[in-house]
Design a protein around this motif. Structure first.
Motif, short mmCIF file in Angstrom:
data_model
loop_
_atom_site.label_atom_id
_atom_site.label_comp_id
_atom_site.label_asym_id
_atom_site.label_seq_id
_atom_site.Cartn_x
_atom_site.Cartn_y
_atom_site.Cartn_z
N GLN A 20 -1.98 1.49 1.12
CA GLN A 20 -1.51 2.71 0.44
C GLN A 20 -0.71 3.57 1.41
O GLN A 20 0.35 4.10 1.06
CB GLN A 20 -2.74 3.48 -0.09
CG GLN A 20 -2.41 4.74 -0.86
CD GLN A 20 -1.76 4.45 -2.19
OE1 GLN A 20 -1.87 3.36 -2.73
NE2 GLN A 20 -1.05 5.41 -2.72
N GLY A 54 9.47 -0.68 -3.54
CA GLY A 54 8.22 -0.83 -4.30
C GLY A 54 8.36 -0.47 -5.76
O GLY A 54 9.47 -0.39 -6.29
N ARG A 55 7.23 -0.25 -6.39
CA ARG A 55 7.20 -0.03 -7.83
C ARG A 55 7.69 1.37 -8.21
O ARG A 55 7.71 2.28 -7.39
CB ARG A 55 5.75 -0.23 -8.33
CG ARG A 55 5.28 -1.66 -8.20
CD ARG A 55 3.76 -1.75 -8.08
NE ARG A 55 3.09 -1.32 -9.29
CZ ARG A 55 1.80 -0.90 -9.33
NH1 ARG A 55 1.08 -0.85 -8.23
NH2 ARG A 55 1.27 -0.53 -10.47
N PHE A 89 -8.75 7.41 -5.38
CA PHE A 89 -8.45 6.34 -4.42
C PHE A 89 -9.64 5.42 -4.15
O PHE A 89 -9.60 4.60 -3.24
CB PHE A 89 -7.90 6.96 -3.12
CG PHE A 89 -6.58 7.65 -3.36
CD1 PHE A 89 -5.39 6.93 -3.36
CD2 PHE A 89 -6.53 9.00 -3.66
CE1 PHE A 89 -4.19 7.55 -3.64
CE2 PHE A 89 -5.33 9.63 -3.95
CZ PHE A 89 -4.16 8.90 -3.94
N PHE A 116 -2.21 17.72 -8.42
CA PHE A 116 -0.99 17.41 -7.66
C PHE A 116 -0.75 18.50 -6.61
O PHE A 116 -0.41 18.20 -5.46
CB PHE A 116 0.22 17.25 -8.58
CG PHE A 116 1.43 16.72 -7.87
CD1 PHE A 116 1.64 15.35 -7.75
CD2 PHE A 116 2.34 17.58 -7.26
CE1 PHE A 116 2.74 14.84 -7.06
CE2 PHE A 116 3.44 17.09 -6.57
CZ PHE A 116 3.64 15.72 -6.47
N MET A 147 -3.35 7.54 -14.79
CA MET A 147 -4.35 8.16 -13.90
C MET A 147 -4.84 9.51 -14.39
O MET A 147 -5.88 9.99 -13.97
CB MET A 147 -3.77 8.30 -12.49
CG MET A 147 -3.52 6.95 -11.83
SD MET A 147 -2.89 7.16 -10.16
CE MET A 147 -2.28 5.50 -9.87
C1 HEM Z 1 -2.55 13.81 -7.21
C2 HEM Z 1 -1.58 13.08 -6.65
C3 HEM Z 1 -1.61 11.57 -6.57
C4 HEM Z 1 -2.58 10.68 -6.92
C5 HEM Z 1 -3.96 10.95 -7.50
C6 HEM Z 1 -2.07 9.36 -6.62
C7 HEM Z 1 -2.77 8.18 -6.81
C8 HEM Z 1 -2.31 6.92 -6.54
C9 HEM Z 1 -3.09 5.69 -6.64
C10 HEM Z 1 -4.56 5.61 -7.05
C11 HEM Z 1 -2.28 4.67 -6.32
C12 HEM Z 1 -2.66 3.17 -6.26
C13 HEM Z 1 -2.27 2.47 -7.51
C14 HEM Z 1 -2.68 1.00 -7.45
O1 HEM Z 1 -2.59 0.36 -6.39
O2 HEM Z 1 -3.10 0.48 -8.48
C15 HEM Z 1 -0.98 5.23 -6.00
C16 HEM Z 1 0.11 4.50 -5.59
C17 HEM Z 1 1.24 5.05 -5.02
N1 HEM Z 1 1.52 6.39 -4.91
FE1 HEM Z 1 0.39 7.91 -5.59
N2 HEM Z 1 -0.81 9.46 -6.11
C18 HEM Z 1 -0.49 10.79 -6.03
C19 HEM Z 1 0.66 11.35 -5.51
C20 HEM Z 1 1.64 10.64 -4.90
C21 HEM Z 1 2.74 11.22 -4.18
C22 HEM Z 1 2.97 12.72 -3.99
C23 HEM Z 1 3.50 10.18 -3.72
C24 HEM Z 1 4.77 10.18 -2.90
C25 HEM Z 1 5.16 11.15 -2.13
C26 HEM Z 1 2.85 8.95 -4.15
C27 HEM Z 1 3.31 7.70 -3.86
C28 HEM Z 1 2.68 6.53 -4.22
C29 HEM Z 1 3.20 5.21 -3.87
C30 HEM Z 1 4.48 4.91 -3.08
C31 HEM Z 1 2.29 4.28 -4.38
C32 HEM Z 1 2.36 2.74 -4.26
C33 HEM Z 1 3.37 2.17 -5.25
C34 HEM Z 1 3.43 0.66 -5.20
O3 HEM Z 1 2.39 0.00 -5.39
O4 HEM Z 1 4.54 0.13 -4.99
N3 HEM Z 1 1.73 9.27 -4.85
N4 HEM Z 1 -1.03 6.59 -6.14
#
Ligand code: HEM
Length: 117
Positions: free
Chosen positions: A42, A62-63, A34, A79, A72
């Protein structure tokens, strides 16, 4: 009653999501993912996603999560660590144990979209 309602609606889900990301950022094993990310943004996106997944009234606009997390290199172990941070955020908010586990089970449904390594 939906899980969304049982948790206390959007405000409660947003508060838990903010604590979830605070826990993640305090954990050096996952915080780096992050780096450079706007955490207010976020938090609001993930809270919206979770509200929809928990049965809330607004669809996720969203996406696609598989596309978002595609490059990633998140492992199953990372996770699982992150799910642990969600569990402790829920528990510290005073959510009942059975509701914690049901909410965690909903978050688990995205494991296959997020884990790529
Ligand atoms: C190890 C677990 C996870 C990591 C390392 C991670 C990492 C990230 C990162 C770095 C982003 C930002 C991407 C960007 O803006 O370029 C992102 C976006 C997102 N993540 Fe995760 N994530 C994880 C798990 C999850 C989980 C469990 C959920 C939901 C319950 C989730 C939901 C989302 C959502 C909704 C976005 C934004 C999507 C959008 O831009 O419309 N993530 N994640």
């Amino acid at each position: 009653m939906t899980l969304f309602e049982q948790l206390g609606g959007e405000a409660a889900v947003t508060a838990v999501t903010a604590q979830f990301y605070a826990n993640i950022q305090a954990d050096a094993t996952v915080a780096n993912f992050f780096k450079g990310i706007n955490m207010a943004d976020q938090t609001s996106k993930t809270a919206s996603f979770l509200c929809a997944a928990l049965g809330g009234p607004k669809a996720w606009g969203g996406r696609n999560l598989k596309e978002v997390h595609a490059n990633m290199g998140v492992t199953n172990a990372q996770f699982t660590t992150v799910i642990g941070h969600l569990r402790s955020a829920l528990t510290s908010a005073g959510v009942a144990a059975n509701l914690v586990e049901q909410t965690v089970a909903v978050a688990e449904t995205v494991r296959g979209d997020v884990v790529t390594a």
